[in-house]
Design a protein around this motif. Structure first.
Motif, PDB file in Angstrom:
ATOM      1  N   ASP A   3      14.277 -11.184  19.527  1.00 18.64           N
ATOM      2  CA  ASP A   3      13.339 -11.350  18.427  1.00 18.64           C
ATOM      3  C   ASP A   3      13.012  -9.979  17.850  1.00 18.64           C
ATOM      4  O   ASP A   3      12.939  -8.995  18.581  1.00 18.64           O
ATOM      5  N   PRO A   4      12.797  -9.906  16.524  1.00 16.49           N
ATOM      6  CA  PRO A   4      12.392  -8.612  15.945  1.00 16.49           C
ATOM      7  C   PRO A   4      11.024  -8.232  16.479  1.00 16.49           C
ATOM      8  O   PRO A   4      10.223  -9.086  16.828  1.00 16.49           O
ATOM      9  N   PRO A   5      10.746  -6.926  16.580  1.00 16.72           N
ATOM     10  CA  PRO A   5       9.448  -6.505  17.101  1.00 16.72           C
ATOM     11  C   PRO A   5       8.316  -7.027  16.214  1.00 16.72           C
ATOM     12  O   PRO A   5       8.439  -7.076  14.995  1.00 16.72           O
ATOM     13  N   HIS A   6       7.224  -7.421  16.840  1.00 16.70           N
ATOM     14  CA  HIS A   6       6.064  -7.953  16.132  1.00 16.70           C
ATOM     15  C   HIS A   6       5.112  -6.815  15.815  1.00 16.70           C
ATOM     16  O   HIS A   6       4.696  -6.081  16.695  1.00 16.70           O
ATOM     17  N   HIS A   7       4.800  -6.658  14.548  1.00 17.94           N
ATOM     18  CA  HIS A   7       3.849  -5.640  14.112  1.00 17.94           C
ATOM     19  C   HIS A   7       2.619  -6.368  13.587  1.00 17.94           C
ATOM     20  O   HIS A   7       2.736  -7.185  12.678  1.00 17.94           O
ATOM     21  N   PRO A   8       1.433  -6.079  14.115  1.00 18.89           N
ATOM     22  CA  PRO A   8       0.243  -6.741  13.573  1.00 18.89           C
ATOM     23  C   PRO A   8       0.108  -6.396  12.089  1.00 18.89           C
ATOM     24  O   PRO A   8       0.498  -5.313  11.656  1.00 18.89           O
ATOM     25  N   PRO A   9      -0.430  -7.304  11.308  1.00 17.14           N
ATOM     26  CA  PRO A   9      -0.478  -7.051   9.869  1.00 17.14           C
ATOM     27  C   PRO A   9      -1.468  -5.950   9.506  1.00 17.14           C
ATOM     28  O   PRO A   9      -2.559  -5.865  10.057  1.00 17.14           O
ATOM     29  N   CYS A  10      -1.046  -5.108   8.565  1.00 17.20           N
ATOM     30  CA  CYS A  10      -1.982  -4.139   7.981  1.00 17.20           C
ATOM     31  C   CYS A  10      -2.912  -4.937   7.065  1.00 17.20           C
ATOM     32  O   CYS A  10      -2.737  -6.137   6.877  1.00 17.20           O
ATOM     33  N   ALA A  11      -3.886  -4.275   6.487  1.00 14.19           N
ATOM     34  CA  ALA A  11      -4.829  -4.975   5.614  1.00 14.19           C
ATOM     35  C   ALA A  11      -4.123  -5.612   4.423  1.00 14.19           C
ATOM     36  O   ALA A  11      -4.469  -6.724   4.004  1.00 14.19           O
ATOM     37  N   ALA A  12      -3.107  -4.947   3.882  1.00 20.51           N
ATOM     38  CA  ALA A  12      -2.379  -5.494   2.732  1.00 20.51           C
ATOM     39  C   ALA A  12      -1.617  -6.752   3.123  1.00 20.51           C
ATOM     40  O   ALA A  12      -1.664  -7.760   2.411  1.00 20.51           O
ATOM     41  N   CYS A  13      -0.937  -6.703   4.242  1.00 15.32           N
ATOM     42  CA  CYS A  13      -0.175  -7.872   4.698  1.00 15.32           C
ATOM     43  C   CYS A  13      -1.110  -9.002   5.109  1.00 15.32           C
ATOM     44  O   CYS A  13      -0.848 -10.171   4.811  1.00 15.32           O
ATOM     45  N   ALA A  14      -2.216  -8.682   5.776  1.00 12.16           N
ATOM     46  CA  ALA A  14      -3.183  -9.700   6.179  1.00 12.16           C
ATOM     47  C   ALA A  14      -3.770 -10.371   4.936  1.00 12.16           C
ATOM     48  O   ALA A  14      -3.936 -11.598   4.909  1.00 12.16           O
ATOM     49  N   GLN A  16      -2.337 -10.834   2.165  1.00  7.46           N
ATOM     50  CA  GLN A  16      -1.303 -11.690   1.587  1.00  7.46           C
ATOM     51  C   GLN A  16      -0.946 -12.850   2.507  1.00  7.46           C
ATOM     52  O   GLN A  16      -0.043 -13.628   2.209  1.00  7.46           O
ATOM     53  N   GLY A  17      -1.646 -12.952   3.640  1.00 11.89           N
ATOM     54  CA  GLY A  17      -1.430 -14.072   4.557  1.00 11.89           C
ATOM     55  C   GLY A  17      -0.220 -13.947   5.452  1.00 11.89           C
ATOM     56  O   GLY A  17       0.214 -14.927   6.053  1.00 11.89           O
ATOM     57  N   ARG A  18       0.307 -12.769   5.579  1.00 10.34           N
ATOM     58  CA  ARG A  18       1.467 -12.567   6.465  1.00 10.34           C
ATOM     59  C   ARG A  18       0.996 -12.514   7.911  1.00 10.34           C
ATOM     60  O   ARG A  18      -0.010 -11.876   8.219  1.00 10.34           O
ATOM     61  N   PRO A  19       1.726 -13.151   8.813  1.00  7.80           N
ATOM     62  CA  PRO A  19       1.328 -13.122  10.222  1.00  7.80           C
ATOM     63  C   PRO A  19       1.607 -11.774  10.891  1.00  7.80           C
ATOM     64  O   PRO A  19       1.034 -11.464  11.934  1.00  7.80           O
ATOM     65  N   SER A  20       2.503 -10.997  10.299  1.00  8.67           N
ATOM     66  CA  SER A  20       2.794  -9.678  10.859  1.00  8.67           C
ATOM     67  C   SER A  20       3.158  -8.741   9.722  1.00  8.67           C
ATOM     68  O   SER A  20       3.425  -9.158   8.605  1.00  8.67           O
ATOM     69  N   CYS A  21       3.151  -7.480  10.051  1.00 12.23           N
ATOM     70  CA  CYS A  21       3.480  -6.450   9.075  1.00 12.23           C
ATOM     71  C   CYS A  21       4.959  -6.112   9.260  1.00 12.23           C
ATOM     72  O   CYS A  21       5.371  -5.729  10.357  1.00 12.23           O
ATOM     73  N   PRO A  22       5.769  -6.241   8.215  1.00 14.36           N
ATOM     74  CA  PRO A  22       7.180  -5.913   8.403  1.00 14.36           C
ATOM     75  C   PRO A  22       7.371  -4.432   8.698  1.00 14.36           C
ATOM     76  O   PRO A  22       6.591  -3.594   8.242  1.00 14.36           O
ATOM     77  N   ALA A  23       8.395  -4.135   9.445  1.00 17.42           N
ATOM     78  CA  ALA A  23       8.715  -2.737   9.741  1.00 17.42           C
ATOM     79  C   ALA A  23       8.932  -2.008   8.419  1.00 17.42           C
ATOM     80  O   ALA A  23       9.569  -2.527   7.504  1.00 17.42           O
ATOM     81  N   GLY A  24       8.353  -0.836   8.295  1.00 13.46           N
ATOM     82  CA  GLY A  24       8.518  -0.049   7.087  1.00 13.46           C
ATOM     83  C   GLY A  24       7.606  -0.470   5.947  1.00 13.46           C
ATOM     84  O   GLY A  24       7.824  -0.064   4.811  1.00 13.46           O
ATOM     85  N   CYS A  25       6.579  -1.253   6.233  1.00 12.27           N
ATOM     86  CA  CYS A  25       5.637  -1.658   5.182  1.00 12.27           C
ATOM     87  C   CYS A  25       5.058  -0.394   4.549  1.00 12.27           C
ATOM     88  O   CYS A  25       4.459   0.434   5.233  1.00 12.27           O
ATOM     89  N   PRO A  26       5.212  -0.209   3.232  1.00 11.87           N
ATOM     90  CA  PRO A  26       4.770   1.043   2.615  1.00 11.87           C
ATOM     91  C   PRO A  26       3.254   1.211   2.582  1.00 11.87           C
ATOM     92  O   PRO A  26       2.765   2.337   2.453  1.00 11.87           O
ATOM     93  N   LEU A  27       2.510   0.119   2.708  1.00 11.93           N
ATOM     94  CA  LEU A  27       1.058   0.227   2.620  1.00 11.93           C
ATOM     95  C   LEU A  27       0.370   0.337   3.975  1.00 11.93           C
ATOM     96  O   LEU A  27      -0.810   0.690   4.040  1.00 11.93           O
ATOM     97  N   ALA A  28       1.080   0.053   5.048  1.00 13.71           N
ATOM     98  CA  ALA A  28       0.483   0.061   6.389  1.00 13.71           C
ATOM     99  C   ALA A  28      -0.194   1.393   6.743  1.00 13.71           C
ATOM    100  O   ALA A  28      -1.303   1.381   7.287  1.00 13.71           O
ATOM    101  N   PRO A  29       0.411   2.549   6.435  1.00 17.36           N
ATOM    102  CA  PRO A  29      -0.259   3.802   6.819  1.00 17.36           C
ATOM    103  C   PRO A  29      -1.580   4.046   6.077  1.00 17.36           C
ATOM    104  O   PRO A  29      -2.433   4.779   6.552  1.00 17.36           O
ATOM    105  N   TYR A  30      -1.734   3.427   4.923  1.00 15.52           N
ATOM    106  CA  TYR A  30      -2.888   3.712   4.076  1.00 15.52           C
ATOM    107  C   TYR A  30      -3.963   2.629   4.136  1.00 15.52           C
ATOM    108  O   TYR A  30      -5.113   2.889   3.778  1.00 15.52           O
TER     109      TYR A  30
END
Length: 125
Positions: A3-14, A16-30
């Motif tokens: 299975d691909p690694p599970h990343h908890p959603p950043c605020a942007a992904c959360a 948008q209703g995503r259950p996890s944050c995709p690897a390389g999400c450009p907004l996660a660091p901010y």
């Protein structure tokens, strides 16, 4: 197949209703997960596409990208703190504070000039 690694959603992904944050999400660091309100205000003001455009416009330099997102975050935080005036209110308050400090400096300089003894008279030689 792993299975691909599970990343908890950043605020942007959360947001948008995503259950996890995709690897390389450009907004996660901010917009980490604990800054959902900041992201919501940024999204309200700029939209996800607008935030991503600002990030892209900053180019590849990490410092420029951090500065661009710090600017977005500042505006979002200012709007959260003051929904009516937002960043304008912060700027207006700082301008008023600066004007007060300048007036205080001018008053101090005037008192200093008044407190200086007059120069000695020249004896004409």
């Amino acid at each position: 197949m792993a299975d691909p690694p599970h990343h908890p959603p950043c605020a942007a992904c959360a947001h948008q209703g995503r259950p996890s944050c995709p690897a390389g999400c450009p907004l996660a660091p901010y917009f980490p997960a604990d800054r959902l309100e900041r992201f919501e205000y940024a999204n309200l003001l700029f939209g996800v596409d607008g935030i991503l455009r600002r990030l892209e416009a900053a180019g590849p330099d990490p410092g420029a990208r951090r500065a661009a997102m710090a600017s977005v975050a500042f505006v979002a935080d200012a709007r959260a703190a003051d929904p009516v005036h937002g960043a304008y209110g912060v700027i207006r308050n700082l301008q008023q504070e600066l004007a007060g400090v300048k007036a205080e400096i001018a008053a101090i300089r005037q008192k200093q000039q008044q407190a200086q003894p007059p120069p000695p008279p020249e004896d004409g030689h």
